[in-house]
Design an enzyme around this catalytic site. Structure first.
Site, PDB file in Angstrom:
ATOM      1  N   VAL A 179      -6.479   1.302   3.104  1.00  0.00           N
ATOM      2  CA  VAL A 179      -6.907   0.135   2.313  1.00  0.00           C
ATOM      3  C   VAL A 179      -5.724  -0.771   1.981  1.00  0.00           C
ATOM      4  CG1 VAL A 179      -7.808  -0.573   0.054  1.00  0.00           C
ATOM      5  CG2 VAL A 179      -8.978   1.189   1.364  1.00  0.00           C
TER       6      VAL A 179
ATOM      7  N   LYS B 272       6.741   6.670   5.529  1.00  0.00           N
ATOM      8  CA  LYS B 272       5.805   5.586   5.862  1.00  0.00           C
ATOM      9  C   LYS B 272       6.490   4.224   5.721  1.00  0.00           C
ATOM     10  CE  LYS B 272       1.232   6.039   5.092  1.00  0.00           C
ATOM     11  NZ  LYS B 272      -0.040   6.153   4.383  1.00  0.00           N
TER      12      LYS B 272
ATOM     13  N   LEU C 298     -14.252  -2.404   2.767  1.00  0.00           N
ATOM     14  CA  LEU C 298     -13.941  -2.422   4.205  1.00  0.00           C
ATOM     15  C   LEU C 298     -14.414  -1.143   4.877  1.00  0.00           C
ATOM     16  CD1 LEU C 298     -11.400  -0.336   4.980  1.00  0.00           C
ATOM     17  CD2 LEU C 298     -10.078  -2.087   3.827  1.00  0.00           C
TER      18      LEU C 298
ATOM     19  N   GLY D 183     -27.854  10.885  13.593  1.00  0.00           N
ATOM     20  CA  GLY D 183     -26.700  11.548  14.190  1.00  0.00           C
ATOM     21  C   GLY D 183     -26.465  12.904  13.558  1.00  0.00           C
TER      22      GLY D 183
ATOM     23  N   CYS E 120     -14.577   8.642   2.654  1.00  0.00           N
ATOM     24  CA  CYS E 120     -15.260   7.968   1.535  1.00  0.00           C
ATOM     25  C   CYS E 120     -16.630   8.547   1.180  1.00  0.00           C
ATOM     26  CB  CYS E 120     -15.399   6.485   1.836  1.00  0.00           C
ATOM     27  SG  CYS E 120     -13.805   5.640   1.785  1.00  0.00           S
TER      28      CYS E 120
ATOM     29  N   ARG F 169     -10.238  12.481   8.583  1.00  0.00           N
ATOM     30  CA  ARG F 169     -10.513  13.100   7.283  1.00  0.00           C
ATOM     31  C   ARG F 169     -12.013  13.361   7.130  1.00  0.00           C
ATOM     32  NH1 ARG F 169      -7.372   9.029   3.288  1.00  0.00           N
ATOM     33  NH2 ARG F 169      -8.155   7.511   4.784  1.00  0.00           N
TER      34      ARG F 169
HETATM   35  P1  NAD Z   1      -4.756   6.572   2.060  1.00  0.00           P
HETATM   36  O1  NAD Z   1      -4.493   7.995   1.775  1.00  0.00           O
HETATM   37  O2  NAD Z   1      -4.867   6.083   3.466  1.00  0.00           O
HETATM   38  O3  NAD Z   1      -3.621   5.667   1.349  1.00  0.00           O
HETATM   39  C1  NAD Z   1      -3.170   5.863   0.059  1.00  0.00           C
HETATM   40  C2  NAD Z   1      -1.665   5.608   0.021  1.00  0.00           C
HETATM   41  O4  NAD Z   1      -1.217   5.678  -1.328  1.00  0.00           O
HETATM   42  C3  NAD Z   1      -0.856   6.623   0.814  1.00  0.00           C
HETATM   43  O5  NAD Z   1      -0.041   5.955   1.749  1.00  0.00           O
HETATM   44  C4  NAD Z   1      -0.028   7.323  -0.252  1.00  0.00           C
HETATM   45  O6  NAD Z   1       1.258   7.719   0.216  1.00  0.00           O
HETATM   46  C5  NAD Z   1       0.076   6.247  -1.319  1.00  0.00           C
HETATM   47  N1  NAD Z   1       0.400   6.736  -2.652  1.00  0.00           N
HETATM   48  C6  NAD Z   1      -0.069   7.828  -3.284  1.00  0.00           C
HETATM   49  N2  NAD Z   1       0.500   7.931  -4.498  1.00  0.00           N
HETATM   50  C7  NAD Z   1       1.340   6.881  -4.636  1.00  0.00           C
HETATM   51  C8  NAD Z   1       2.228   6.459  -5.668  1.00  0.00           C
HETATM   52  N3  NAD Z   1       2.337   7.143  -6.807  1.00  0.00           N
HETATM   53  N4  NAD Z   1       2.963   5.358  -5.466  1.00  0.00           N
HETATM   54  C9  NAD Z   1       2.866   4.656  -4.309  1.00  0.00           C
HETATM   55  N5  NAD Z   1       2.043   5.014  -3.306  1.00  0.00           N
HETATM   56  C10 NAD Z   1       1.284   6.118  -3.461  1.00  0.00           C
HETATM   57  O7  NAD Z   1      -6.079   6.203   1.250  1.00  0.00           O
HETATM   58  P2  NAD Z   1      -7.094   5.014   1.561  1.00  0.00           P
HETATM   59  O8  NAD Z   1      -8.059   5.443   2.600  1.00  0.00           O
HETATM   60  O9  NAD Z   1      -6.317   3.761   1.737  1.00  0.00           O
HETATM   61  O10 NAD Z   1      -7.894   4.965   0.184  1.00  0.00           O
HETATM   62  C11 NAD Z   1      -7.344   4.440  -1.007  1.00  0.00           C
HETATM   63  C12 NAD Z   1      -8.455   4.197  -2.011  1.00  0.00           C
HETATM   64  O11 NAD Z   1      -9.366   3.221  -1.490  1.00  0.00           O
HETATM   65  C13 NAD Z   1      -9.317   5.424  -2.315  1.00  0.00           C
HETATM   66  O12 NAD Z   1      -9.718   5.368  -3.645  1.00  0.00           O
HETATM   67  C14 NAD Z   1     -10.515   5.239  -1.400  1.00  0.00           C
HETATM   68  O13 NAD Z   1     -11.655   5.902  -1.889  1.00  0.00           O
HETATM   69  C15 NAD Z   1     -10.689   3.742  -1.444  1.00  0.00           C
HETATM   70  N6  NAD Z   1     -11.373   3.161  -0.280  1.00  0.00           N
HETATM   71  C16 NAD Z   1     -11.103   3.614   0.975  1.00  0.00           C
HETATM   72  C17 NAD Z   1     -11.725   3.037   2.054  1.00  0.00           C
HETATM   73  C18 NAD Z   1     -11.471   3.539   3.461  1.00  0.00           C
HETATM   74  O14 NAD Z   1     -12.254   3.225   4.358  1.00  0.00           O
HETATM   75  N7  NAD Z   1     -10.399   4.303   3.708  1.00  0.00           N
HETATM   76  C19 NAD Z   1     -12.626   1.979   1.879  1.00  0.00           C
HETATM   77  C20 NAD Z   1     -12.850   1.520   0.583  1.00  0.00           C
HETATM   78  C21 NAD Z   1     -12.217   2.120  -0.490  1.00  0.00           C
END
Ligand code: NAD
Length: 437
Positions: free
Chosen positions: A11, A35, A153, A253, A260, A327
């Protein structure tokens, strides 16, 4: 505008890149030093169509940079987004420790007014806790507003979704914060819904749970179709043509997975219980989803009789096509189940194999460099993710390569008539099985 985003994952990174692409100055921050190093070196740690190009373009234009420092981000931006993980805990509760930690860290370096925006998916009332926490650790007494701005997204088309969103939800307690947020999103020309913070938080869980419900609905229907000789594809078309229902998310499916839906449905169930208004319907959504994979496995067992020592090719490991994200992928669970029963699994996925190799539960699986290589000598082919490239493989060659031409199509990628003509034994979801005479 000057924006920082804390958490540069699926995200945060895509949001940051798209914000930069419409002209904002963005700093993407992460506490994963590797990263940040990778990003600073010009490499992109995740696969998302179009992302790499956007990142390179905006880094070159000096609108996008990467940092490990929350202080650098807060110092240099009017708006600070939080996009850290909110995983599920064993008891079903959402783990909010990432959000809490980042809130404290922001508070510690806050020296003048900032808008702190939660983009992570969080339980209703989290914004209130974030505001309390920032107030508590706000050493300089700086003013701030907390905003909820849930993200909708879809991985696999995240760039397109961010650039052309259906809607932007802004949950704000002050007009000033809402106005600043509107400025951030102005270039996207999308409808904006301004709400209170609690409503914005609830919208995200309600939307994801509804989509999961739609999938479970069609999956439950697929069982009825199989039992009655109806065709789920036709049934889904028939109900989906009703504009009140719509055809999207009516693809039967082997169930939903990913980072999520499973966690958000579980979280919403827990939240509703904690609020004293249990959402029992969502428990049924979960039950149907789990049963769908089991029903598919049963079909595989019934046809192959015994899985032990059978060579089974698997196409697809990611939780959906066009991503490298594995995941909570149902495909990975399926592979693990078949390995446990003694099958030899040879899997291929266009983008997910690197991450899949790290998964302990499927350590005994072999990986093939192509879809065709995976089926060589196989006694069955399982299609677990509907990558479009699988649809373009020459099925006559597949049949020739397989030891016994049996296909279990968990995503209804192929047409039963075609598979029958080619001489496959073909089993899909919610449609009659084809067995050559
Ligand atoms: P992700 O694990 O891909 O990314 C999260 C990032 O945060 C990681 O890179 C991690 O290293 C970083 N992080 C963790 N702790 C931190 C800190 N203290 N300081 C700085 N960085 C830190 O997760 P994601 O898929 O991007 O999801 C993030 C949020 O968005 C979640 O709440 C998820 O539910 C929500 N979300 C995800 C999606 C999706 O499709 N992946 C869509 C909508 C909403």
């Amino acid at each position: 505008m000057d924006i920082s985003i804390i958490g540069s994952g699926y995200v945060g990174l895509v949001t940051g890149a798209c914000f930069a692409d419409v002209g904002h100055n963005v700093i993407c921050i992460d506490n994963d030093a590797q990263k940040i190093k990778t990003l600073q070196a010009g490499r992109v740690p995740i696969y998302e169509p179009g992302l790499e190009e956007i990142i390179h373009r905006n880094v070159s234009a000096h609108r996008l940079r990467f940092s490990g420092s929350i202080k650098e981000g807060v110092d240099n931006s009017q708006i600070v987004f939080i996009a850290v993980p909110t995983p599920q805990q064993a008891n079903g509760d959402v783990d909010l420790s990432f959000i809490e930690k980042v809130s404290r860290e922001i508070a510690g370096v806050l020296t003048s007014y900032r808008v702190i925006v939660d983009k992570s998916t969080v339980p209703v009332k989290t914004g209130e806790r974030v505001a309390e926490s920032i107030k508590r650790y706000n050493r300089h007494g700086a003013k701030f507003d907390v905003v909820s701005n849930p993200e909708f997204l879809r991985e696999g088309c995240a760039v397109a979704d961010l650039m052309h969103p259906d809607r932007i939800v802004i949950g704000a307690q002050s007009d000033h914060a809402a106005d600043l947020m509107k400025k951030v999103y102005e270039p996207f020309m999308a409808p904006i819904l301004v709400t209170d913070i609690n409503s914005a938080e609830l919208i995200k869980h309600a939307a994801n749970s509804f989509l999961a419900l739609k999938i479970s609905y069609v999956n439950a229907l697929s069982g009825i179709c199989e039992a009655s000789g109806a065709d789920i594809e036709k049934v889904a078309d028939g109900i989906g043509m009703d504009r009140r229902i719509g055809r999207q998310f009516l693809n039967a499916g082997i169930g939903y997975g990913g980072s999520c839906f499973p966690k958000d449905v579980a979280a919403f169930i827990t939240i509703s219980e904690q609020l004293g208004t249990p959402f029992g319907l969502l428990k049924e959504v979960q039950r149907i989803n789990a049963a769908q994979k089991e029903r598919f496995l049963k079909k595989i067992r019934e046809t192959l009789w015994v899985l032990r020592e059978k060579t089974i090719a698997v196409w697809g490991l990611t939780f959906k096509p066009d991503t490298d994200d594995i995941r909570s992928s149902v495909a990975i669970d399926l592979v693990a189940d078949m390995l446990r029963e003694g099958a030899h699994v040879v899997a291929h996925d266009p983008k997910g194999m690197e991450k899949a190799r790290e998964v302990k539960a499927i350590a005994d699986a072999k990986f093939a460099a192509s879809a065709l290589e995976a089926v060589a000598g196989a006694e069955a082919l399982v299609i677990a993710t509907e990558w479009s490239e699988f649809g373009n493989v020459d099925l006559a060659v597949v049949k020739e390569q397989m030891r016994t031409p049996i296909v279990f199509d968990g995503r209804n990628l192929f047409d039963p008539g075609t598979m029958s003509q080619l001489g496959f034994s073909y089993h899909s979801i919610g449609r009659s099985s084809i067995r050559p005479h």
